[in-house]
Write an enzyme that holds these catalytic residues in place. Structure first.
Site, PDB file in Angstrom:
ATOM      1  N   GLY A  88       0.444   3.614   8.721  1.00  0.00           N
ATOM      2  CA  GLY A  88       1.675   3.913   7.981  1.00  0.00           C
ATOM      3  C   GLY A  88       2.012   2.847   6.976  1.00  0.00           C
ATOM      4  O   GLY A  88       1.366   1.803   6.876  1.00  0.00           O
ATOM      5  N   ARG A  91       4.295  -2.054   4.577  1.00  0.00           N
ATOM      6  CA  ARG A  91       4.951  -2.910   3.573  1.00  0.00           C
ATOM      7  C   ARG A  91       5.080  -2.153   2.257  1.00  0.00           C
ATOM      8  O   ARG A  91       5.180  -2.760   1.186  1.00  0.00           O
ATOM      9  CB  ARG A  91       4.136  -4.170   3.358  1.00  0.00           C
ATOM     10  N   LYS A 111       4.904  -1.704  -3.182  1.00  0.00           N
ATOM     11  CA  LYS A 111       4.039  -2.352  -2.198  1.00  0.00           C
ATOM     12  C   LYS A 111       4.474  -3.802  -2.138  1.00  0.00           C
ATOM     13  O   LYS A 111       4.585  -4.451  -3.182  1.00  0.00           O
ATOM     14  CB  LYS A 111       2.581  -2.241  -2.654  1.00  0.00           C
ATOM     15  N   ASP A 123       4.132  -9.038   7.860  1.00  0.00           N
ATOM     16  CA  ASP A 123       5.395  -9.569   7.333  1.00  0.00           C
ATOM     17  C   ASP A 123       6.010  -8.670   6.260  1.00  0.00           C
ATOM     18  O   ASP A 123       7.069  -8.986   5.717  1.00  0.00           O
ATOM     19  CB  ASP A 123       5.188 -10.987   6.779  1.00  0.00           C
ATOM     20  N   GLY A 124       5.322  -7.582   5.926  1.00  0.00           N
ATOM     21  CA  GLY A 124       5.874  -6.656   4.944  1.00  0.00           C
ATOM     22  C   GLY A 124       5.745  -7.125   3.510  1.00  0.00           C
ATOM     23  O   GLY A 124       6.207  -6.451   2.588  1.00  0.00           O
ATOM     24  N   ARG A 174       3.733   1.031  -7.806  1.00  0.00           N
ATOM     25  CA  ARG A 174       2.500   1.811  -7.931  1.00  0.00           C
ATOM     26  C   ARG A 174       2.823   3.261  -8.256  1.00  0.00           C
ATOM     27  O   ARG A 174       3.763   3.828  -7.731  1.00  0.00           O
ATOM     28  CB  ARG A 174       1.721   1.705  -6.619  1.00  0.00           C
ATOM     29  N   ASP A 250      -7.624   5.829   5.723  1.00  0.00           N
ATOM     30  CA  ASP A 250      -6.262   5.656   5.210  1.00  0.00           C
ATOM     31  C   ASP A 250      -6.286   5.186   3.755  1.00  0.00           C
ATOM     32  O   ASP A 250      -5.240   5.144   3.105  1.00  0.00           O
ATOM     33  CB  ASP A 250      -5.468   4.664   6.072  1.00  0.00           C
ATOM     34  N   ASN A 251      -7.449   4.842   3.261  1.00  0.00           N
ATOM     35  CA  ASN A 251      -7.564   4.413   1.868  1.00  0.00           C
ATOM     36  C   ASN A 251      -8.298   5.460   1.030  1.00  0.00           C
ATOM     37  O   ASN A 251      -8.857   5.145  -0.019  1.00  0.00           O
ATOM     38  CB  ASN A 251      -8.299   3.073   1.776  1.00  0.00           C
ATOM     39  N   ASP A 260      -5.858   1.669  -3.316  1.00  0.00           N
ATOM     40  CA  ASP A 260      -5.922   0.440  -2.512  1.00  0.00           C
ATOM     41  C   ASP A 260      -7.051  -0.502  -2.937  1.00  0.00           C
ATOM     42  O   ASP A 260      -8.104  -0.574  -2.307  1.00  0.00           O
ATOM     43  CB  ASP A 260      -5.989   0.758  -1.015  1.00  0.00           C
TER      44      ASP A 260
HETATM   45  P1  AMP Z   1      -4.405  -2.047   3.807  1.00  0.00           P
HETATM   46  O1  AMP Z   1      -5.399  -3.022   4.330  1.00  0.00           O
HETATM   47  O2  AMP Z   1      -3.545  -2.589   2.698  1.00  0.00           O
HETATM   48  O3  AMP Z   1      -4.994  -0.715   3.461  1.00  0.00           O
HETATM   49  O4  AMP Z   1      -3.378  -1.802   4.990  1.00  0.00           O
HETATM   50  C1  AMP Z   1      -3.729  -1.289   6.247  1.00  0.00           C
HETATM   51  C2  AMP Z   1      -2.486  -1.116   7.065  1.00  0.00           C
HETATM   52  O5  AMP Z   1      -1.874  -2.381   7.337  1.00  0.00           O
HETATM   53  C3  AMP Z   1      -1.395  -0.292   6.425  1.00  0.00           C
HETATM   54  O6  AMP Z   1      -0.736   0.403   7.442  1.00  0.00           O
HETATM   55  C4  AMP Z   1      -0.491  -1.328   5.822  1.00  0.00           C
HETATM   56  O7  AMP Z   1       0.817  -0.857   5.630  1.00  0.00           O
HETATM   57  C5  AMP Z   1      -0.540  -2.422   6.851  1.00  0.00           C
HETATM   58  N1  AMP Z   1      -0.281  -3.747   6.278  1.00  0.00           N
HETATM   59  C6  AMP Z   1      -1.135  -4.491   5.556  1.00  0.00           C
HETATM   60  N2  AMP Z   1      -0.575  -5.665   5.230  1.00  0.00           N
HETATM   61  C7  AMP Z   1       0.664  -5.670   5.754  1.00  0.00           C
HETATM   62  C8  AMP Z   1       1.744  -6.621   5.758  1.00  0.00           C
HETATM   63  N3  AMP Z   1       1.656  -7.804   5.163  1.00  0.00           N
HETATM   64  N4  AMP Z   1       2.881  -6.249   6.396  1.00  0.00           N
HETATM   65  C9  AMP Z   1       2.981  -5.070   7.012  1.00  0.00           C
HETATM   66  N5  AMP Z   1       2.011  -4.160   7.046  1.00  0.00           N
HETATM   67  C10 AMP Z   1       0.859  -4.441   6.426  1.00  0.00           C
HETATM   68 MG    MG Z   2      -4.422   0.927   2.601  1.00  0.00          MG
END
Ligand code: AMP
Ligand code: MG
Length: 491
Positions: A88, A91, A111, A123-124, A174, A250-251, A260
């Site tokens: 989900g 962030r 984002k 940390d979002g 984005r 998810d990407n 992504d």
């Molecule tokens: P990503 O690697 O950006 O495709 O993210 C994979 C998952 O990790 C997704 O659910 C993102 O929302 C979550 N995520 C990645 N980085 C963070 C972060 N710094 N804080 C919260 N969620 C994150």
């Molecule tokens: Mg992603």
């Protein structure tokens, strides 16, 4: 009060219960670093209202724009082959949708705008470097004519982000055809929420494939439409030397846009085994694996959709399997068609695939830069063989192949300069070279200087044109540097 966005939020309106309404965390000291004016214009936004401090507040989460209905989307995903039932928007937030000047519905999303209920341990936040990287790569891909999400703005938050070291935080705005992913469907399928799954699929069809909406077999037709889009997309990646780096489900969008830009990078010397991502230890997402992974991901989408295809699982599988099995042929068709253009072939002949394969084998054996080689081939078509000769050590091997290629060109009608021009429209003069990207990001993040970033971005906006004076951007990195080069997920 100016309203920069005219939101029309179909996702929020039609899919209540399938998301979490959530507000961005206000940035403590927002500063607008980049605003994509051409994109703002395309979206029909009031760009003046997005400038300066007011824009920084709106695009940094301090003030939610009028008409926005910010929400966090739920999705699951197969990451490196293993299933995570709940990922989900940890962030990220969907602010809403706008209808652009061409009548297309586009998502506006943040984002790096703070933790959401999906944040798990995160940390979002997003660090400035990865945010700038996503901006640059997305805009470069767009200029290369590859379907992609795009970047509207970057706001520095003024808050530090703690990674291996303290880094400046940023919010990326984005723009996407939608943020629906394969993992969005896996989320509801895995929980056995058939009604939610159906609502989401009906929504996706209405939004992306409205021609299918009235068909009885629309879910199957839609699976095929998604597969065909992905086949075309990955074919484009393969013909440009793009490595996504983290093709988790998810990407992978269902719109057919690249999404992504974490650890992505372009090939230099041609080698299908090329991997740059620091976490891809087994090379799952290596350059040459991308078509197979796309198919694997589509098989996961097909599985998620099974409950919608037929009441009996076996019957559903019998319907879905031919679509997944057809993917390699769809990919091949798109990939080979792209290759023919790059080879200067307007027509198609039985030996063309072997001709292309042997060219790629030659590049691999000689460790030739993929981008330069294709461009030099266009020069050759134009009568200048020097650039290609300069790239290849084994002249005899090159001579053998070019003799075959020239013999094949005899069957083509176009005069050489017309052929060369068509080839140059398919093989870029410049791509985002890894060392150039890193240098531009370092100047921005460590030196606070966006100059190199803006310069690189400007060059990458016209990738198929030779730009006298900018030749330095076309040069590959030193081989040792490429061998050591590692990219990181944007976390
Ligand atoms: P990503 O690697 O950006 O495709 O993210 C994979 C998952 O990790 C997704 O659910 C993102 O929302 C979550 N995520 C990645 N980085 C963070 C972060 N710094 N804080 C919260 N969620 C994150
Ligand atoms: Mg992603």
């Amino acid at each position: 009060m100016l309203a920069p966005f005219h939101f029309d939020n179909s996702f929020a309106r039609e899919l209540e219960g399938l998301y979490v309404p959530w507000a961005p965390t206000p940035a403590p000291a927002p500063r607008l670093l980049l605003l994509n004016l051409a994109l703002a214009e395309e979206l029909g936004l009031d760009a003046a209202a997005l400038q300066g401090a007011a824009g920084a507040a709106l695009l940094g989460g301090t003030r939610v724009p009028d008409g926005a209905a910010p929400l966090a989307q739920a999705y699951a995903g197969h990451q490196f082959g293993g299933f995570s039932p709940q990922l989900g928007d940890g962030r990220a937030l969907l602010l809403g949708e706008v209808i652009d000047r061409h009548g297309r519905r586009r998502d506006i999303a943040f984002k790096g705008s703070g933790r959401t209920p999906f944040a798990r341990g995160g940390d979002g936040q997003a660090a400035l470097g990865p945010v700038l990287r996503e901006y640059l790569m997305g805009e470069a891909m767009h200029a290369l004519a590859v379907p992609t999400t795009r970047a509207l703005a970057v706001v520095a938050t003024g808050a530090p982000v703690f990674r291996e070291r303290e880094l400046p935080g940023a919010v990326l705005t984005r723009v996407a055809a939608s943020h629906l992913r394969v993992g969005s469907f896996e989320f509801f399928a895995a929980r056995g929420q058939r009604d939610a799954l159906r609502r989401l699929a009906e929504y996706a069809i209405a939004r992306h494939d409205p021609d299918l909406a009235d068909r009885e077999d629309r879910f199957l037709g839609w699976l095929e439409a998604v597969a065909r889009r992905q086949a075309r997309l990955v074919a484009q990646w393969m013909n440009l030397g793009f490595i996504h780096g983290v093709m988790n489900t998810d990407n992978m969008t269902i719109s057919g846009e690249t999404i992504d830009y974490g650890p992505c990078a372009f090939l230099e010397a041609y080698d299908p085994a090329t991997v740059f991502s620091s976490i891809d230890h087994d090379g799952r997402y290596a350059f040459g694996n991308q078509p197979g992974i796309a198919r694997w991901n589509l098989a996961r989408l097909a599985e998620a959709l099974l409950p919608l295809l037929a009441d009996e699982a076996e019957a559903a599988v019998a319907l879905a399997r031919p679509v997944v099995d057809a993917f390699p042929a769809w990919f091949d068709e798109a990939w080979r068609a792209g290759q023919r253009v790059k080879l200067g072939l307007a027509g198609a002949q039985p030996g063309d695939a072997a001709l292309a394969d042997d060219w790629l084998a030659l590049l691999q054996e000689q460790q030739v830069d993929f981008t330069l080689a294709w461009r030099a081939l266009a020069d050759f078509a134009d009568g200048d063989d020097a650039p290609l000769q300069a790239l290849v050590v084994d002249r005899a091997a090159l001579q053998d192949w070019t003799a075959r290629w020239r013999a094949r060109l005899v069957a083509e009608g176009a005069p050489p300069h017309v052929r060369a021009a068509a080839m140059r429209r398919a093989s870029p003069w410049v791509i985002p070279r890894n060392h150039r990207v890193e240098a531009a990001l370092a100047a921005a993040v460590d030196g606070g200087d966006l100059g190199p970033f803006e310069h690189l971005l400007a060059v990458l906006r016209r990738p198929y044109e030779a730009q006298p004076g900018e030749e330095a951007f076309t040069e590959p990195a030193a081989r040792e540097l490429t061998a050591r080069y590692r990219t990181f997920c944007g976390t």
